[in-house]
Design an enzyme around this catalytic site. Structure first.
Site, short mmCIF file in Angstrom:
data_model
loop_
_atom_site.label_atom_id
_atom_site.label_comp_id
_atom_site.label_asym_id
_atom_site.label_seq_id
_atom_site.Cartn_x
_atom_site.Cartn_y
_atom_site.Cartn_z
N HIS A 79 0.78 -1.23 0.04
CA HIS A 79 -0.06 -0.11 0.02
C HIS A 79 0.81 1.26 0.05
O HIS A 79 2.00 1.23 0.47
CB HIS A 79 -1.20 0.09 1.28
CG HIS A 79 -0.29 0.10 2.47
ND1 HIS A 79 -0.02 1.17 3.37
CD2 HIS A 79 -0.41 -1.13 3.21
CE1 HIS A 79 0.44 0.51 4.46
NE2 HIS A 79 0.22 -0.60 4.41
N ASP A 81 0.05 4.33 1.14
CA ASP A 81 -0.33 5.08 2.29
C ASP A 81 0.39 5.01 3.53
O ASP A 81 0.81 3.74 3.67
CB ASP A 81 -2.07 5.46 2.86
CG ASP A 81 -2.43 4.16 2.92
OD1 ASP A 81 -2.14 3.01 2.49
OD2 ASP A 81 -3.17 4.05 3.75
N ASP A 112 6.58 -0.16 6.47
CA ASP A 112 5.17 -0.29 6.46
C ASP A 112 4.48 0.82 5.48
O ASP A 112 4.23 1.85 6.14
CB ASP A 112 4.29 -0.35 7.79
CG ASP A 112 3.07 -0.55 7.52
OD1 ASP A 112 2.42 -0.92 6.61
OD2 ASP A 112 2.13 -0.25 8.81
N GLU A 146 -5.01 1.78 2.94
CA GLU A 146 -4.97 0.58 3.91
C GLU A 146 -5.20 0.54 5.09
O GLU A 146 -5.46 0.19 6.29
CB GLU A 146 -3.75 -0.21 3.81
CG GLU A 146 -3.80 -1.81 4.13
CD GLU A 146 -3.37 -1.70 5.60
OE1 GLU A 146 -3.34 -2.95 6.66
OE2 GLU A 146 -2.53 -0.78 6.16
N GLU A 147 -4.33 1.99 5.72
CA GLU A 147 -4.22 2.43 7.20
C GLU A 147 -5.53 2.80 7.75
O GLU A 147 -5.62 2.96 9.06
CB GLU A 147 -3.16 3.46 7.25
CG GLU A 147 -1.67 2.66 7.04
CD GLU A 147 -1.09 1.79 7.85
OE1 GLU A 147 -1.97 1.27 8.83
OE2 GLU A 147 -0.14 1.32 7.54
N ASP A 172 0.64 -10.56 0.30
CA ASP A 172 0.53 -9.00 1.06
C ASP A 172 1.48 -8.97 2.01
O ASP A 172 2.09 -9.88 2.54
CB ASP A 172 -0.84 -8.77 1.48
CG ASP A 172 -1.22 -7.21 1.81
OD1 ASP A 172 -0.29 -6.36 1.37
OD2 ASP A 172 -2.30 -7.16 2.27
N HIS A 416 4.24 2.07 12.80
CA HIS A 416 3.25 2.89 13.64
C HIS A 416 3.68 3.61 14.54
O HIS A 416 3.14 4.13 15.44
CB HIS A 416 1.92 2.14 13.98
CG HIS A 416 1.15 1.43 12.84
ND1 HIS A 416 -0.30 1.32 12.58
CD2 HIS A 416 1.47 1.24 11.44
CE1 HIS A 416 -0.75 0.99 11.67
NE2 HIS A 416 0.42 0.99 10.77
ZN LIG Z 1 0.68 -1.77 6.21
#
Ligand SMILES: [Zn+2]
Length: 441
Positions: A79, A81, A112, A146-147, A172, A416
């Protein structure tokens, strides 16, 4: 520029584009997605020339690289984002600078998920340059929300179904190459997500009369809510080990030290004992063995001297494979055991099915992992977090969640969090793995 250096420079460039997804669309700058799509075109011109590149769901990409045969294709996902950074001053290197320091590329999204996005694209770019055509179609699906659990992945599934695409398997983001994740296992483990827990969001609502804080009543909405929350904490969901976790332990067993080796190898027989022990080893192993309940948001009175007329708690649950959303909500109700606390379902996503680990697709992942990461042990596991691939798993049986990078515990915590970074060598090996995987199709 080809290969390794190109991948490092591409990742640095992509990190500098702050494609932040936010639950509040007013705080998003969607123009950054135009910029990142343009950057991808510039960095990976051969990919864009050799493949059908299509923009879907606003800012997401769906790419088809035509293969030599009509065999069932594979889908590689990532992804575009990233999550917000919070306090940027806590970072050693600015989160959107793409600094290269101490052998690492630093910044939000390094792991990520811009790392695997770049590694996938670089592998394709290099293979096209070398004149390689894959043995079957390769689809790339790069989401843009996605987030925030956005719908781009669902749209990708809809487009693929419309075109009667039936993937052999889907890959994924997910597990990584980690060390020390299981007690007694020293070898690096490539943990491949074969399923993921479900998610449930509920609101607990307690109502009362409110009024002035100078004359409170007993058991007002805030006290009732507090009691409900404590009951949830004191009576966790029962623990049990799903088959995928038993499978993981059995496979890890032959690489474990004593006495773990024996316990893991006989995981199926020892299932009742292990399911009682795992929750006691820490919050992460506990999450592997039961549905979790986290109270995330609280609200009550609007004023310091006002008694709340309504008190609310937001509860986020991760539902164990083998259980259901309805069952989880029902258990919350019976645990709270208070008809004056309303339990309202906000959203629910059932746990994913479990992908097979005894057929050619999983064997291909295993063998290519052995080739590129000698000494590593591939083991299946149930992912605790949710990914876009759950939408694919509703339709197709083989969905694997794996990010081909070595990650330390500190790096896993930086996802994150603060100081997200990827080792340059790890990025290079990631490119090598995607390349190997595509060559073997
Ligand atoms: Zn991710």
């Amino acid at each position: 520029m080809k290969g390794d250096d190109a991948a490092v420079e591409a990742l640095r460039a992509l990190i500098r584009i702050p494609t932040v997804s936010d639950w509040d669309p007013a705080r998003e700058d969607r123009s950054t997605f135009e910029t990142i799509l343009a950057e991808l075109r510039e960095r990976f011109p051969r990919l864009h020339a050799a493949c059908d590149v299509e923009r879907i769901a606003g800012d997401a990409l769906l790419v088809r690289w035509p293969g030599r045969t009509r065999e069932a294709p594979v889908v590689l996902m990532a992804h575009l984002d990233v999550v917000p950074v919070g306090d940027a001053s806590a970072w050693t290197h600015p989160p959107f600078a793409g600094d290269l320091a101490d052998g690492h590329v630093w910044g939000r999204g390094a792991l990520d998920c811009k790392g695997s996005l770049v590694a996938t694209c670089q592998a394709v770019e290099d293979l096209v340059e070398d004149g390689v055509v894959p043995g079957r179609d390769v689809w790339l699906s790069f989401g843009c929300n996605e987030e925030v659990s956005g719908g781009a992945a669902k749209d990708a599934v809809a487009v693929l179904r419309e075109r009667a695409v039936e993937p052999w398997f889907v890959l994924d983001e997910g597990g990584a190459i980690v060390q020390g994740a299981l007690p007694g296992v020293d070898a690096p483990m490539a943990v491949v997500g074969v399923s993921e827990k479900g998610t449930v969001d509920v609101q607990l609502i307690a109502r009362g009369d409110g009024g002035h804080a100078s004359a409170p009543r007993r058991m007002g909405p805030t006290s009732r809510l507090a009691r409900a929350i404590l009951r949830l904490e004191r009576k966790p969901f029962p623990s049990h080990l799903p088959d995928a976790t038993v499978d993981m332990l059995e496979r890890a067993g032959s690489h474990a030290r004593m006495p773990y080796a024996v316990a893991f190898r006989h995981a199926r027989r020892l299932r009742p004992v292990l399911s009682r022990v795992l929750p006691r080893l820490g919050h992460e192993t506990a999450a592997m063995a039961r549905t979790t309940v986290a109270v995330t948001q609280l609200s009550g009175s609007p004023g310091a001297n006002v008694i709340a007329a309504t008190a609310r708690a937001h509860v986020n649950m991760r539902v164990m494979v083998g259980e259901t959303v309805d069952g989880a909500v029902e258990r919350i109700r019976s645990t709270i055991k208070d008809p004056h606390v309303e339990v309202v379902l906000v959203s629910g996503d059932e746990p994913s099915p479990v992908s097979p680990t005894d057929d050619a697709a999983y064997a291909l992942l295993e063998s290519t992992l052995r080739d590129v990461f000698p000494g590593s042990v591939a083991v299946p596991y149930v992912m605790l977090a949710a990914t876009d691939s759950r939408h694919f798993h509703r339709v197709w049986p083989r969905v694997y969640r794996f990010t081909p990078f070595r990650m330390t515990a500190a790096q896993r915590a930086s996802i994150h969090g603060v100081d997200e970074r990827i080792g340059i060598d790890d990025l290079r090996d990631g490119v090598a793995w995607y390349r190997r995987l595509i060559e073997q199709l």
